[in-house]
Design an enzyme around this catalytic site. Structure first.
Site: not given
Lengths: 85, 203, 383, 395, 353
Positions: D156, D289, D324
């Site tokens: 990620c 994040h 996400h």
């Protein structure tokens, strides 16, 4: 009950790849995490899969496992009570 | 510093190769090293007094230096001889040991004893060619191109030395393993003197 | 140029350099007559290391090593251990290189009766070197120099070259040779042994005596200034040259030795040289040859000595033993006598000393010659 | 080597729509892109996702890619986004000499592999499309003239690390422009993976909320065009902003979980600030994040507290808009951060109601209009791969 | 700025870790050769190793080997190149997902399936909080990692870096790649590979790990002079790149002692190397290595290992020399040239120091 405990020990060894450990090495009353076998959070997730796959017990939340995976005996007792297969 | 291999000689139990060319040897029932000596038509009677290690090193040096040192008389102070092997002089040591082993048959031979030092081979080559530079002998468990390279290059740290006879001279239990190199500094012709090339010339 | 950081001598005169030097300064010789020795038919004048003392010294080193060491290896280990002990050098470091100088190593194991307990590879010099360096946990492959009687000087020259251009900071130079039936019978067959204490450079010299020794010199690069002891001696130069004359006899003219000396002293003022520690084996030919080389190189006025009358000829150890003793003398402003000398007479007359003298000059020259026609010269200086 | 790196163009496609315009509009109107799954065929269709509302066919049509060309969804999304970025930076019209393309992806061609696995009967062509590098090549080949390409795969944080590599390529003078970012489509593989880790929320995710349950997966792609300020000037381009600092660190705590004190995140933010020669108080907005998992938000939150102490700037996680987007998240959120900077606007952290007891701050609940100078964007990945980038207005 | 390779470790079809095989490499005739694994227990405790696939164990073992050799246990960067990542665990998860219809999936396989698992496991084991990243660009994944490290040294951001290349080849993936002509159909041996008259090579695995540092020490194996990547380069671009690389270090074409190539027996692959040599290095000996290791996405890591070892030992056995000459002008500079499907190209220049 004792049969289930032995079965569970074998399954735990297999699913967690505890190569060096034999069923008799696992104390069914000792804690699985931290001190005892030294398992971690990923192992907990693997045990959740094991519970669902082998006994039809579905846990939705990783934190539910915390109480159930105290020891092999506690796990076995929980399975006896809640198993669907 | 650029150093090149002007010539090289490989001597084993079945082959004599000089600068990549195999030298034909007339084989007889007698010792292989003597066959080589005869085939080369060298006249150096002292050869037959030598032990096998010296014979092997001597023959290789004859082939190696044939075109390089025609003049055998004048002293050459700018050449060193740096050699190495695994078994030192054990081949001759064992022969000498036999002469003293048996109390009842005890006849220590000075002619054999004199070769019980590995660096005698340096001496033989030096005498034959009147080479008066450094002569050194090192021992190594196995053939090592790197070590040969290092000790030969070190010989040039004496500034008056411009050429070196170097390499591996081993003779033990009837196994002959010799690679002799004639190297020279500031010389354009020839194979570059480097570890890789030493290694491959020994194969 | 490299510095001596530490040293040791194991010989008949003692197990430290200091004991050895003190004995030599007092004029005590380690040579002794053995009626019967090494299972040989003839008697022998020799300088031998005391077996029991060596065993005790080796035993006192606490080691976990399970290897069964030979006498030769034990002597080398004890000597290196005692030299290292005086320094802060970690011999297990990869900046330390072991250099072994020996002519015959474990040659006595060729005698089948003596070799039973050892593996067959034990007669190889590289194997002994491996065992000695690995005793100290040293990770690098030891260098073995086997250049007849000049080995001890050749090993120091090798150390000088390697320290100059490699990554090593320290070289542990061990020179060692033990006596055996093999070696002694050989020299006897050559008729070159004297049954009396040898007489280097003497009119009546009639041969050499053999000796046993293990000696260690630890050299360091000059960068390690703070490690250098007060009385250190440094190796300035060294050279080897061949006579190209005869494999066992020295040249009649000393041609090779001349070349070696010239190369060694070319940048030095002769006035600075306190003395020449000659090879001086006391064979007729060797000493004449040396006298010629010394004269031909213009050094005939310098004081000359030989230490063979104290230690005998210790072969591969000689170059190391004699460099150490001469270095101690230099630091002590002393020129040692040439033990055994009564009437000096060589082809060319030399100034060989019959008693110790003092000198505060700074340099000394070490000479060695050996079979195979090789000659070596070393030039050393006080710090 | 110390020349300023600027962003001279960018492109984006996410659940919020295609392009910067669509994105800023959705953000301003607080319209989330998270919803029901349309294109992924899975038994876990009940998980809400931030899906790009375009089928592969639709994208092929838009891009003029023939139906018989082998290409998977990840590069398709990438091509969509890169087109916009290249256009804005005028890379075709005013060509820099050498251009790099650095792509971040982890799933690669997985979405086709899982469809045809294990036999790949009559679809062998997708075998070669499986690995991450193929996606990168497929995107690179749509634009003539990339001189250097490579793929970063740090889960990620992939796209953020692509930005960092691009900047280093520029600083060392290896290239004159770098197109950097990431692309990732939804796949059953990582949906199931996150599901086994029990960190997916069946509802819309609630980053930094005490009652957060987990994340929603998203998909998308975004790229930035980076070049040296002097080169942009030479080409006659007005840059969007500066990339003033960046850092990559590792939490080295656990394979999937973040450390409770957010050590890796802390180090990433601290080092990025140091690289930018800025003080914490210079940061006007943190695009966190903020995945919405129990673990991430407490770890990242603690790290923010450690860096900013009393003076915590506005924080929001726009994963509440896009889901996400995993490997693309770093560049998706960089584009959002730059949009914020350009419009002096802080997007809201949707679905927040209850403050986390562990943290001394709460995320911004509503859109805020505020003069912005420096924006910090965090991107953290599995395995503790933590990166942070700082974008600054050119003033 | 100088960058030195301080330590190297490898696990491949040749004997793992040590260098004894270097002068006597094993040869193969199979289409699929797996790596010889060391005893992992010497590196990783069983509790830690139990969830790891082969690639992870290899990565950890080689990393710990270079850490042990250099004593650098907190490198400023940990960078891994891997073309396929942890394909064994990916397959396990994928197979279970396809087979069991997205039920009862095990998280372990998922969490250890991502490419960056390798770098992060190394960091985790070393407790190293510093720069950590992963490259997955097919045949130039390793070179990408090396380039990243190189630039960070150049920018003064790091003083040390652990750079690795890892790829495993599972039986299933071997079969898949076989379908698309990655492997030769018949027998494979050196003669067949040398002929290069058909498609495909043979399958191998590659794990290599290097510790780089900005200072020369006693350990130093060689110097890393340069690394460059190119996408679809024209011959002109390649020429320019080689000239730039050489002139940057004041070198001439003749200073390159050997060009180490990725010739692997695939005709489409090999022709590119032959052209490269003809165009740019007509006089320079060409070497190869894939005939001894098999093809793998990160095989260039092994090429780097071989070149570094050759420079350190100053020996390049004839086994590696494509044109079988053994006389070299020296072994001071080795240029590694690699391309993948003629799209991704890379140069690495190593030098003695």
């Amino acid at each position: 009950m004792e049969a289930l405990i032995l079965e569970l020990k074998k399954e735990i060894i297999e699913v967690l790849n505890l190569e060096e450990i034999k069923p008799e090495d696992i104390d069914e009353n000792a804690p699985l995490f931290g001190e005892g076998l030294g398992l971690d959070s990923i192992d907990a997730l693997e045990l959740i899969v094991l519970m669902e796959k082998n006994y039809g017990i579905k846990l939705n939340n990783a934190s539910e496992g915390r109480d159930i995976f105290k020891s092999v005996r506690v796990m076995a007792e929980y399975i006896e009570k809640n198993r669907t297969k | 510093m650029d150093v090149t291999i002007c010539s090289y000689c490989r001597l084993t139990n079945d082959k004599v190769v000089v600068n990549g060319m195999e030298i034909p040897i007339q084989k007889t029932e007698g010792p292989w090293l003597n066959d080589i000596y005869r085939s080369l038509k060298i006249s150096y009677p002292k050869f037959f007094k030598m032990d096998n290690l010296s014979k092997a090193g001597f023959l290789a040096s004859e082939l190696l230096l044939k075109d390089e040192i025609i003049d055998k008389e004048n002293p050459k102070k700018d050449i060193s001889i740096v050699l190495m092997n695994r078994s030192a002089s054990l081949d001759d040591d064992r022969m000498y040991q036999e002469t003293i082993e048996d109390k009842n048959n005890y006849y220590p031979s000075p002619a054999v004893f004199v070769y019980t030092l590995p660096n005698i081979v340096n001496g033989e080559i030096a005498i034959r060619n009147k080479i008066m530079g450094e002569t050194s002998f090192y021992i190594s468990e196995a053939f090592s191109a790197e070590k040969i390279y290092n000790v030969a290059m070190d010989a040039f740290s004496d500034e008056s030395i411009s050429q070196v006879v170097c390499g591996w001279t081993d003779y033990e239990l009837n196994k002959c393993d010799v690679l002799l190199l004639w190297i020279r500094k500031e010389n354009q012709n020839g194979i570059p003197f480097n570890i890789n090339n030493i290694y491959h010339l020994h194969i | 140029m490299i510095y001596q950081l530490s040293d040791n001598i194991i010989s008949s005169l003692g197990f430290t350099s200091e004991e050895n030097y003190a004995a030599v300064k007092e004029g005590v010789s380690g040579l002794k007559y053995y009626e019967t020795a090494f299972d040989l038919p003839e008697g022998l004048m020799a300088s031998c290391i005391n077996d029991e003392a060596l065993e005790d010294a080796f035993f006192s080193i606490k080691t976990k090593s399970k290897v069964l060491y030979t006498r030769f290896e034990k002597a080398a280990i004890v000597s290196a251990y005692r030299a290292l002990e005086k320094t802060n050098i970690n011999p297990a470091g990869d900046n330390v290189l072991f250099i072994l100088s020996t002519t015959k190593g474990n040659v006595e194991l060729l005698d089948r009766n003596k070799s039973k307990q050892y593996e067959s590879e034990r007669v190889y010099l590289w194997r002994s070197a491996q065992l000695i360096s690995s005793f100290f946990g040293n990770p690098t492959e030891a260098v073995v120099v086997s250049n007849a009687c000049i080995s001890g000087a050749a090993a120091q020259i090798t150390a000088m070259r390697l320290l100059k251009h490699s990554a090593y900071d320290f070289a542990v130079v061990i020179g060692a040779d033990m006596l055996s039936k093999f070696v002694i019978s050989g020299f006897q067959s050559f008729k070159s042994l004297s049954t009396e204490i040898c007489k280097p450079f003497d009119k009546n010299r009639c041969g050499l005596n053999l000796g046993e020794a293990a000696a260690t010199l630890i050299y360091g690069k000059s960068e390690n200034e703070n490690l250098i002891p007060e009385k250190s001696v440094m190796l300035l130069a060294g050279a080897i040259a061949n006579d190209a004359n005869h494999i066992s006899g020295p040249s009649r003219t000393g041609a090779g030795l001349c070349i070696a000396i010239e190369k060694t002293i070319q940048h030095t003022n002769i006035q600075d040289i306190a003395f020449i520690n000659a090879h001086g084996t006391a064979t007729p030919y060797n000493d004449d040859m040396e006298s010629m080389a010394i004269t031909d190189t213009g050094l005939q006025a310098l004081a000359v000595n030989s230490l063979k009358g104290f230690f005998g000829h210790t072969l591969g150890a000689a170059g190391v033993v004699e460099t150490i003793i001469s270095g101690k003398a230099l630091s002590d402003n002393t020129i040692l006598q040439c033990k055994g000398l009564e009437i000096q007479e060589t082809v060319c007359p030399l100034n060989v000393l019959m008693k110790n003298e003092s000198s505060n000059k700074t340099h000394f020259l070490k000479l060695l010659s050996g079979f195979g026609g090789c000659n070596a010269a070393l030039l050393l200086r006080k710090k | 080597m110390n020349e300023t790196i600027v962003v001279s163009g960018m492109g984006i496609i996410t659940g919020l729509g295609y392009g910067k315009e669509a994105t800023i509009t959705a953000l301003r109107s607080k319209r989330s892109g998270i919803g029901k799954m349309h294109y992924l065929n899975t038994i876990h269709a009940d998980y809400p996702v931030g899906e790009v509302k375009m089928s592969d066919e639709k994208m092929r049509e838009f891009l003029g890619i023939p139906a018989d060309k082998i290409i998977t969804r990840t590069p398709l999304l990438g091509i969509m986004a890169i087109k916009e970025a290249i256009k804005e930076a005028q890379l075709e019209e005013k060509r820099p000499r050498r251009i790099a393309f650095i792509n971040g992806t982890t799933v690669g061609g997985m979405e086709k592999s899982e469809q045809y696995y294990p036999e790949f009967v009559n679809t062998e062509a997708y075998i070669a499309a499986h690995d991450c590098g193929t996606s990168c090549e497929a995107i690179a080949e749509t634009f003539e003239g990339f001189d250097l390409i490579t793929t970063i795969s740090t889960a990620c944080s992939s796209a953020a690390n692509a930005i960092i590599l691009g900047a280093n390529l520029l600083k060392t003078g290896r290239v004159d422009a770098a197109v950097v970012g990431g692309t990732e489509c939804l796949s059953k593989f990582h949906l199931n993976g996150f599901s086994t880790l029990m960190i997916l929320d069946k509802e819309a995710c609630k980053p930094f909320d005490a009652n957060r349950v987990g994340l929603n997966l998203g998909e998308g792609a975004a790229y930035l065009v980076l070049e040296k300020q002097s080169d942009a000037k030479r080409r006659g381009i007005t840059p969007l902003c500066k990339l003033s600092g960046y850092a990559n660190t590792c939490d080295a705590f656990h394979q999937t979980a973040s450390s409770p004190d957010g050590q890796g995140a802390y180090l990433a933010m601290r080092d990025a600030l140091e690289d930018a020669k800025l003080k914490p108080e210079d940061i006007d907005y943190i695009n966190a994040h903020g995945t919405g998992t129990q673990n991430n938000d407490v770890s990242e939150g603690m790290a923010i507290v450690r860096i900013f102490n009393e003076n915590i700037p506005p924080v929001s996680s726009t994963k509440s808009f896009t889901g996400h987007t995993t490997s693309a998240a770093g560049s998706v959120e960089s584009v959002i951060s730059i949009l914020a900077l350009q419009h002096d606007f802080i997007p809201a952290n949707l679905n927040f109601t209850t403050p986390m007891p562990e943290l001394s701050f709460t995320p911004v609940k509503d859109n805020v209009t505020k003069k912005l100078h420096h924006v910090l964007s965090n991107s953290f990945g599995f395995g503790g791969n933590d990166s942070a980038c700082i974008f600054s207005k050119i003033e | 700025m100088n960058i030195y390779i301080q330590a190297a470790a490898q696990i491949s079809a040749q004997e793992p870790m040590g260098n004894a095989w270097f002068q006597r490499p094993l040869r193969f005739t199979e289409r699929y050769v797996r790596s010889i694994d060391p005893n992992f227990k010497e590196y990783i405790n069983p509790m830690e190793a139990r969830r790891m696939g082969k690639i992870l164990k290899r990565a950890l073992a080689t990393s710990l080997e270079v850490v042990r050799k250099t004593g650098i246990d907190h490198p400023d960067a940990i960078i891994t190149g891997t073309g396929l990542g942890c394909i064994e665990n990916t397959e396990k998860f994928l197979t279970a997902m396809v087979r069991d219809g997205e039920m009862y999936l095990q998280p372990t396989y998922f969490m250890q399936s991502t490419h960056n698992t390798i770098s992060s496991q190394i960091a985790l084991h070393l407790k190293c909080n510093k720069y950590n990243t992963t490259y997955a660009q097919r045949g130039i994944s390793f070179e990408s990692s090396l380039l990243d490290a190189y630039m960070q040294f150049e920018l003064g951001k790091i003083k040390s870096a652990l750079v690795a290349g890892h790829d495993e080849m599972t039986p299933d993936y071997f079969v898949l790649l076989d379908k698309i002509n990655y492997w030769k159909k018949g027998e494979v041996n050196e003669a067949v590979l040398r002929k290069s008259d058909s498609l495909g090579s043979f399958a191998g695995e590659a794990s290599s790990c290097f510790m780089l540092e900005n200072k020369k020490t006693d350990l130093t194996i060689c110097e890393l002079k340069g690394v460059d990547l190119f996408f679809n380069p024209s011959p002109l671009r390649m020429k320019e790149a080689i000239e730039e690389l050489l002139s940057k270090h004041n070198l001439h074409i003749n200073d390159i002692d050997v060009v180490l190539t990725g010739i692997n027996g695939d005709k489409d692959n090999d022709v590119v190397y032959h052209q490269f040599q003809q165009h740019f290095f007509p006089e320079t000996p060409m070497a190869w290595y894939k005939h001894l290791f098999g093809e793998s996405f990160t095989a260039t890591g092994l090429a780097t290992y071989i070149a570094a070892t050759a420079i350190q030992k100053q020996i390049l056995p004839v086994d590696y020399l494509y044109n079988r000459t053994s006389t070299l002008n020296g072994l001071k500079k080795i240029l590694i040239y690699n391309h993948f499907q003629n799209k991704d190209h890379a140069l690495i220049l190593l030098s003695s120091c």
